[in-house]
Design a protein around this motif. Structure first.
Motif, PDB file in Angstrom:
ATOM      1  N   ARG A 161      52.214  35.574  58.245  1.00  0.00           N
ATOM      2  CA  ARG A 161      52.125  34.452  57.325  1.00  0.00           C
ATOM      3  C   ARG A 161      51.058  33.467  57.793  1.00  0.00           C
ATOM      4  NH1 ARG A 161      57.170  32.670  57.368  1.00  0.00           N
ATOM      5  NH2 ARG A 161      57.757  34.099  55.714  1.00  0.00           N
ATOM      6  N   GLN A 162      50.994  33.205  59.107  1.00  0.00           N
ATOM      7  CA  GLN A 162      49.985  32.298  59.649  1.00  0.00           C
ATOM      8  C   GLN A 162      48.582  32.824  59.392  1.00  0.00           C
ATOM      9  OE1 GLN A 162      51.023  31.849  63.755  1.00  0.00           O
ATOM     10  NE2 GLN A 162      52.764  30.499  63.337  1.00  0.00           N
ATOM     11  N   VAL A 163      48.397  34.119  59.552  1.00  0.00           N
ATOM     12  CA  VAL A 163      47.083  34.718  59.292  1.00  0.00           C
ATOM     13  C   VAL A 163      46.727  34.553  57.822  1.00  0.00           C
ATOM     14  CG1 VAL A 163      45.814  36.899  59.169  1.00  0.00           C
ATOM     15  CG2 VAL A 163      47.143  36.339  61.210  1.00  0.00           C
ATOM     16  N   ARG A 164      47.664  34.878  56.919  1.00  0.00           N
ATOM     17  CA  ARG A 164      47.388  34.769  55.485  1.00  0.00           C
ATOM     18  C   ARG A 164      47.079  33.340  55.076  1.00  0.00           C
ATOM     19  NH1 ARG A 164      51.679  38.777  54.965  1.00  0.00           N
ATOM     20  NH2 ARG A 164      53.149  37.068  54.820  1.00  0.00           N
ATOM     21  N   GLU A 165      47.778  32.371  55.661  1.00  0.00           N
ATOM     22  CA  GLU A 165      47.565  30.968  55.291  1.00  0.00           C
ATOM     23  C   GLU A 165      46.218  30.441  55.751  1.00  0.00           C
ATOM     24  OE1 GLU A 165      50.999  28.964  56.793  1.00  0.00           O
ATOM     25  OE2 GLU A 165      52.246  29.632  55.120  1.00  0.00           O
ATOM     26  N   GLN A 166      45.604  31.105  56.716  1.00  0.00           N
ATOM     27  CA  GLN A 166      44.304  30.664  57.203  1.00  0.00           C
ATOM     28  C   GLN A 166      43.153  31.272  56.416  1.00  0.00           C
ATOM     29  OE1 GLN A 166      44.300  31.530  61.389  1.00  0.00           O
ATOM     30  NE2 GLN A 166      45.934  30.089  61.817  1.00  0.00           N
ATOM     31  N   LEU A 167      43.442  32.197  55.520  1.00  0.00           N
ATOM     32  CA  LEU A 167      42.379  32.820  54.737  1.00  0.00           C
ATOM     33  C   LEU A 167      41.773  31.804  53.782  1.00  0.00           C
ATOM     34  CD1 LEU A 167      44.115  36.195  53.836  1.00  0.00           C
ATOM     35  CD2 LEU A 167      42.265  35.850  55.475  1.00  0.00           C
ATOM     36  N   PRO A 168      40.461  31.700  53.739  1.00  0.00           N
ATOM     37  CA  PRO A 168      39.821  30.754  52.822  1.00  0.00           C
ATOM     38  C   PRO A 168      39.822  31.314  51.396  1.00  0.00           C
ATOM     39  CG  PRO A 168      38.172  32.028  53.981  1.00  0.00           C
ATOM     40  CD  PRO A 168      39.498  32.439  54.553  1.00  0.00           C
ATOM     41  N   PRO A 169      39.532  30.477  50.417  1.00  0.00           N
ATOM     42  CA  PRO A 169      39.402  30.986  49.050  1.00  0.00           C
ATOM     43  C   PRO A 169      38.276  32.024  48.987  1.00  0.00           C
ATOM     44  CG  PRO A 169      39.441  28.595  49.069  1.00  0.00           C
ATOM     45  CD  PRO A 169      39.333  29.048  50.489  1.00  0.00           C
ATOM     46  N   ALA A 170      38.343  32.891  48.015  1.00  0.00           N
ATOM     47  CA  ALA A 170      37.297  33.894  47.837  1.00  0.00           C
ATOM     48  C   ALA A 170      35.979  33.201  47.527  1.00  0.00           C
ATOM     49  CB  ALA A 170      37.676  34.845  46.704  1.00  0.00           C
ATOM     50  N   ARG A 171      34.885  33.776  48.013  1.00  0.00           N
ATOM     51  CA  ARG A 171      33.571  33.172  47.760  1.00  0.00           C
ATOM     52  C   ARG A 171      33.234  33.180  46.272  1.00  0.00           C
ATOM     53  NH1 ARG A 171      29.559  36.023  51.641  1.00  0.00           N
ATOM     54  NH2 ARG A 171      31.364  37.062  52.425  1.00  0.00           N
ATOM     55  N   SER A 172      33.616  34.233  45.604  1.00  0.00           N
ATOM     56  CA  SER A 172      33.321  34.326  44.173  1.00  0.00           C
ATOM     57  C   SER A 172      34.594  34.071  43.366  1.00  0.00           C
ATOM     58  CB  SER A 172      32.730  35.693  43.849  1.00  0.00           C
ATOM     59  OG  SER A 172      33.648  36.709  44.197  1.00  0.00           O
ATOM     60  N   ALA A 173      35.365  33.058  43.773  1.00  0.00           N
ATOM     61  CA  ALA A 173      36.628  32.750  43.114  1.00  0.00           C
ATOM     62  C   ALA A 173      36.396  32.483  41.633  1.00  0.00           C
ATOM     63  CB  ALA A 173      37.295  31.553  43.776  1.00  0.00           C
ATOM     64  N   SER A 174      37.368  32.859  40.855  1.00  0.00           N
ATOM     65  CA  SER A 174      37.265  32.710  39.412  1.00  0.00           C
ATOM     66  C   SER A 174      38.654  32.423  38.865  1.00  0.00           C
ATOM     67  CB  SER A 174      36.697  34.001  38.814  1.00  0.00           C
ATOM     68  OG  SER A 174      36.396  33.829  37.464  1.00  0.00           O
ATOM     69  N   ARG A 175      38.728  32.060  37.619  1.00  0.00           N
ATOM     70  CA  ARG A 175      40.020  31.845  36.969  1.00  0.00           C
ATOM     71  C   ARG A 175      40.043  32.620  35.676  1.00  0.00           C
ATOM     72  NH1 ARG A 175      43.664  28.961  39.288  1.00  0.00           N
ATOM     73  NH2 ARG A 175      44.889  28.850  37.414  1.00  0.00           N
ATOM     74  N   ALA A 176      41.176  33.272  35.458  1.00  0.00           N
ATOM     75  CA  ALA A 176      41.373  33.974  34.201  1.00  0.00           C
ATOM     76  C   ALA A 176      41.881  32.973  33.173  1.00  0.00           C
ATOM     77  CB  ALA A 176      42.381  35.105  34.375  1.00  0.00           C
ATOM     78  N   ALA A 177      41.433  33.135  31.940  1.00  0.00           N
ATOM     79  CA  ALA A 177      41.895  32.263  30.867  1.00  0.00           C
ATOM     80  C   ALA A 177      43.365  32.546  30.595  1.00  0.00           C
ATOM     81  CB  ALA A 177      41.073  32.506  29.608  1.00  0.00           C
ATOM     82  N   ALA A 178      44.136  31.483  30.382  1.00  0.00           N
ATOM     83  CA  ALA A 178      45.551  31.647  30.046  1.00  0.00           C
ATOM     84  C   ALA A 178      45.649  32.086  28.595  1.00  0.00           C
ATOM     85  CB  ALA A 178      46.311  30.351  30.287  1.00  0.00           C
ATOM     86  N   VAL A 179      45.859  33.368  28.395  1.00  0.00           N
ATOM     87  CA  VAL A 179      45.975  33.925  27.041  1.00  0.00           C
ATOM     88  C   VAL A 179      47.242  34.771  26.983  1.00  0.00           C
ATOM     89  CG1 VAL A 179      43.514  33.947  26.530  1.00  0.00           C
ATOM     90  CG2 VAL A 179      44.513  35.888  27.669  1.00  0.00           C
ATOM     91  N   PRO A 180      47.910  34.797  25.852  1.00  0.00           N
ATOM     92  CA  PRO A 180      49.148  35.592  25.753  1.00  0.00           C
ATOM     93  C   PRO A 180      48.830  37.091  25.709  1.00  0.00           C
ATOM     94  CG  PRO A 180      48.631  34.587  23.640  1.00  0.00           C
ATOM     95  CD  PRO A 180      47.611  34.091  24.620  1.00  0.00           C
ATOM     96  N   VAL A 181      48.789  37.728  26.889  1.00  0.00           N
ATOM     97  CA  VAL A 181      48.427  39.142  26.939  1.00  0.00           C
ATOM     98  C   VAL A 181      49.641  40.055  27.046  1.00  0.00           C
ATOM     99  CG1 VAL A 181      46.122  38.774  27.899  1.00  0.00           C
ATOM    100  CG2 VAL A 181      48.077  39.036  29.439  1.00  0.00           C
ATOM    101  N   TRP A 182      50.820  39.473  27.341  1.00  0.00           N
ATOM    102  CA  TRP A 182      51.986  40.328  27.523  1.00  0.00           C
ATOM    103  C   TRP A 182      53.244  39.516  27.287  1.00  0.00           C
ATOM    104  CZ3 TRP A 182      52.466  45.307  27.536  1.00  0.00           C
ATOM    105  CH2 TRP A 182      53.641  45.914  27.987  1.00  0.00           C
ATOM    106  N   GLU A 183      54.179  40.111  26.587  1.00  0.00           N
ATOM    107  CA  GLU A 183      55.462  39.455  26.358  1.00  0.00           C
ATOM    108  C   GLU A 183      56.563  40.345  26.888  1.00  0.00           C
ATOM    109  OE1 GLU A 183      56.230  37.925  22.506  1.00  0.00           O
ATOM    110  OE2 GLU A 183      54.174  37.240  22.216  1.00  0.00           O
TER     111      GLU A 183
END
Length: 173
Positions: free
Chosen positions: A26-48
């Motif tokens: 958990r400590q290792v994972r918490e130290q990981l920085p954000p991805a360099r090419s971080a992106s966000r997916a649009a919130a769209v209703p793709v699954w119900e």
């Protein structure tokens, strides 16, 4: 290694570092920085509904097969090249980083899917076990998820290879 030997190793590790193996991960994972090419997916209703989308399962299974193939290659290299450290190190490092790429894509595609569902960042962070929700959600992962669910190529992204791969899974589904 016997179960008893594993428990002894685990106990020695906890005693030496003062943390459990799980806490150390958990400590290792918490130290990981954000991805360099971080992106966000649009919130769209793709699954119900409450079931897992079959197209997502198919994509995850394929990515896992590729990762396992590369990890098996690491093991085979160790058996094939036990007396050539330089060559083993070079080839096994390639295989391990290839496997890592596929597992990151699996996590990123899930993260992008969660973003598409409109989940909040805290929930995504919790499920991906990272400090930043966008640790694994790269432009490629967002494009892959968009292709899986028939969404357009995300703005600012070329018609990415991963979008095409995702849309091929969707066509097979």
């Amino acid at each position: 290694m016997s179960s008893h030997a594993r428990h002894n190793d685990s106990r020695r590790y906890r005693e030496a570092l003062g943390v459990s193996h799980t806490q150390a991960l958990r400590q290792v994972r918490e130290q990981l920085p954000p991805a360099r090419s971080a992106s966000r997916a649009a919130a769209v209703p793709v699954w119900e509904g409450q079931s897992v989308p079959p197209v997502l399962l198919a994509a995850q299974a394929d990515l896992a097969r590729w990762a396992i193939t590369h990890l098996n290659e690491v093991i085979a290299l160790g058996q094939r090249l036990p007396h050539n450290l330089h060559e083993w190190a070079r080839l096994s490092s390639y295989a391990m980083t290839d496997a890592h790429t596929y597992t990151q894509m699996m996590a990123g595609t899930n993260g992008a899917f969660f973003q598409m569902l409109g989940w909040d960042d805290d929930t995504i962070r919790h499920h991906l076990q990272v400090r930043d929700a966008d640790r694994y959600v790269t432009q490629h992962a967002v494009a892959h998820a968009a292709g899986l669910f028939g969404q357009p190529v995300p703005e600012g992204t070329d018609r990415a290879t991963w979008w095409t791969i995702g849309s091929q899974y969707a066509a097979e589904d």
